[in-house]
Design a protein around this motif. Structure first.
Motif, mmCIF file in Angstrom:
data_model
loop_
_atom_site.group_PDB
_atom_site.id
_atom_site.type_symbol
_atom_site.label_atom_id
_atom_site.label_comp_id
_atom_site.label_asym_id
_atom_site.label_seq_id
_atom_site.Cartn_x
_atom_site.Cartn_y
_atom_site.Cartn_z
ATOM 1 N N ALA A 105 1.053 3.939 -3.355
ATOM 2 C CA ALA A 105 0.710 5.352 -3.184
ATOM 3 C C ALA A 105 1.910 6.276 -3.369
ATOM 4 C CB ALA A 105 0.078 5.572 -1.810
ATOM 5 N N PRO A 138 -9.077 -3.247 -3.530
ATOM 6 C CA PRO A 138 -9.577 -1.904 -3.208
ATOM 7 C C PRO A 138 -10.924 -1.911 -2.501
ATOM 8 C CG PRO A 138 -8.559 -1.890 -5.364
ATOM 9 C CD PRO A 138 -8.580 -3.328 -4.918
ATOM 10 N N GLY A 173 0.808 -1.208 0.000
ATOM 11 C CA GLY A 173 0.000 0.000 0.000
ATOM 12 C C GLY A 173 0.841 1.258 0.000
ATOM 13 N N HIS A 222 -4.207 -0.645 3.988
ATOM 14 C CA HIS A 222 -3.971 -1.997 3.463
ATOM 15 C C HIS A 222 -3.701 -2.992 4.591
ATOM 16 C CE1 HIS A 222 -3.717 -0.083 -0.479
ATOM 17 N NE2 HIS A 222 -3.724 -1.278 -1.015
ATOM 18 N N PRO A 245 -10.370 3.611 3.781
ATOM 19 C CA PRO A 245 -9.448 4.739 3.993
ATOM 20 C C PRO A 245 -9.975 5.789 4.953
ATOM 21 C CG PRO A 245 -10.401 4.783 1.775
ATOM 22 C CD PRO A 245 -10.756 3.463 2.369
ATOM 23 N N LEU A 305 -10.726 -2.023 1.392
ATOM 24 C CA LEU A 305 -10.110 -0.913 2.122
ATOM 25 C C LEU A 305 -11.150 0.018 2.727
ATOM 26 C CD1 LEU A 305 -7.274 0.072 -0.404
ATOM 27 C CD2 LEU A 305 -7.207 -1.640 1.426
ATOM 28 N N SER A 309 -2.163 5.006 3.097
ATOM 29 C CA SER A 309 -2.432 3.844 2.258
ATOM 30 C C SER A 309 -1.860 2.571 2.885
ATOM 31 C CB SER A 309 -1.831 4.065 0.867
ATOM 32 O OG SER A 309 -2.024 2.928 0.040
ATOM 33 N N ARG A 358 0.413 10.622 2.654
ATOM 34 C CA ARG A 358 -0.570 9.917 1.824
ATOM 35 C C ARG A 358 -0.198 8.451 1.674
ATOM 36 N NH1 ARG A 358 -0.533 8.905 -3.659
ATOM 37 N NH2 ARG A 358 -2.575 8.364 -4.568
#
Length: 315
Positions: A261, A290, A257, A275, A295, A293, A271, A267
């Motif tokens: 990214a 995805p 991850g 992950h 976030p 996830l 990520s 950032r």
């Protein structure tokens, strides 16, 4: 494109069991067979995210052939380095309460010719790579300086290196200035030779690894979150996980991850945490897609909570 290097890959069998009782016959409630090894898991997570990856692997015997077959079925390109010894088989026992017991085989011993072929294969694959992730323990026959040699050759080819290993292999590689190193709390404590009781202790240890040569340190602190320290500063991130099903490969998913990214800054840290948190909710060493996830559940702090005590202090 992300190239991964796993010097000691494996065929991993994970059994889900209610609990472990020494000497008893235990009936598994679930079973998985996966290609294993830290770099292999990174490739699997990268592929699950829809990105191209090439896994450089020394493979031998029937277990090695099955590892290549399983990776091919997942759409992962394999740069195979033939070796005389059989690829190792590992066993993981995952209890219902989240406790994991692992039995890892030593793996084959690589000859000098096989070692050189492995390094040359990495060089051949590095031309189009955004990152080369070098991961895991070294098999018999390779000295602790092997990763240092790999980092030096990859840098000479213009590639960026993420290194996830421990002990003498990690310390030896620092002199070649890997771009990112990814220790967990135990590996971080071992590297600096002292206990870690707080996030602040981990921050100081990460800063020490940077002083020794690491460009950035992405430190996994287990349930407490992750810490990123680089030339721009330090950040801390965590995410709540209500149910842990298996932590096999969670750190590898985090590294994937992070690299997906961009491999730098808050950032990429967010990520990584997303992950890793997704991975522990999945069975065995299943890598998150995805869709797995969350976030929005990740919190990134620019001010590191140095006084926070670690849930599991490392001594």
């Amino acid at each position: 494109m992300i190239v991964t290097v796993t010097p000691n890959p494996s065929l991993d069998r994970t059994y889900e069991v209610p609990s472990l009782e020494r000497g008893d016959v235990i009936r598994a409630t679930g079973e998985r067979v996966d290609p294993g090894g830290k770099g292999v898991n990174v490739s699997r997570a990268v592929a699950a995210a829809g990105r191209r990856t090439v896994a450089v692997l020394p493979l031998g015997g029937a277990p090695g052939a099955l590892v290549a077959e399983l990776l091919d079925a997942q759409g992962i390109e394999v740069a195979r380095v033939p070796v005389a010894g059989a690829t190792r088989s590992n066993i993981a026992l995952a209890e219902a309460d989240g406790v994991l017991t692992k039995i890892n085989a030593p793996g084959p011993e690589l000859s000098p010719a096989e070692q050189e072929l492995l390094l040359e294969t990495v060089r051949e694959q590095s031309g189009d790579a955004d990152w080369i992730a070098c991961c895991g323990s070294l098999p018999r026959g390779l000295t602790p300086s092997w990763y240092a040699d790999l980092v030096a050759r990859a840098h000479a080819a213009g590639a960026r290196i993420a290194l996830d290993t421990s002990g003498p292999a990690l310390l030896s590689a620092l002199r070649e200035r890997p771009d990112v190193v990814k220790p967990n709390a135990e590996e971080l404590a071992e590297a600096v030779g002292r206990n870690l009781s707080t996030v602040g202790d981990a921050l100081k240890a990460a800063e020490e690894l940077r002083a020794r040569g690491a460009g950035a340190v992405l430190a996994s602190l287990g349930a407490d979150g992750q810490l990123l320290v680089d030339a721009e500063g330090a950040w801390f991130a965590d995410a709540r996980v209500d149910v842990v099903r298996s932590n096999v490969g969670a750190g590898d998913a985090s590294l994937a991850g992070f690299l997906i990214a961009g491999g730098s800054g808050p950032r990429a840290l967010a990520s990584a945490v997303a992950h890793g948190a997704a991975a522990v909710r999945l069975p065995g060493s299943v890598m998150p897609t995805p869709a797995d996830l969350a976030p929005a559940a990740v919190t990134v702090a620019t001010e590191v909570p140095t006084d926070r005590e670690l849930t599991e202090p490392v001594s």
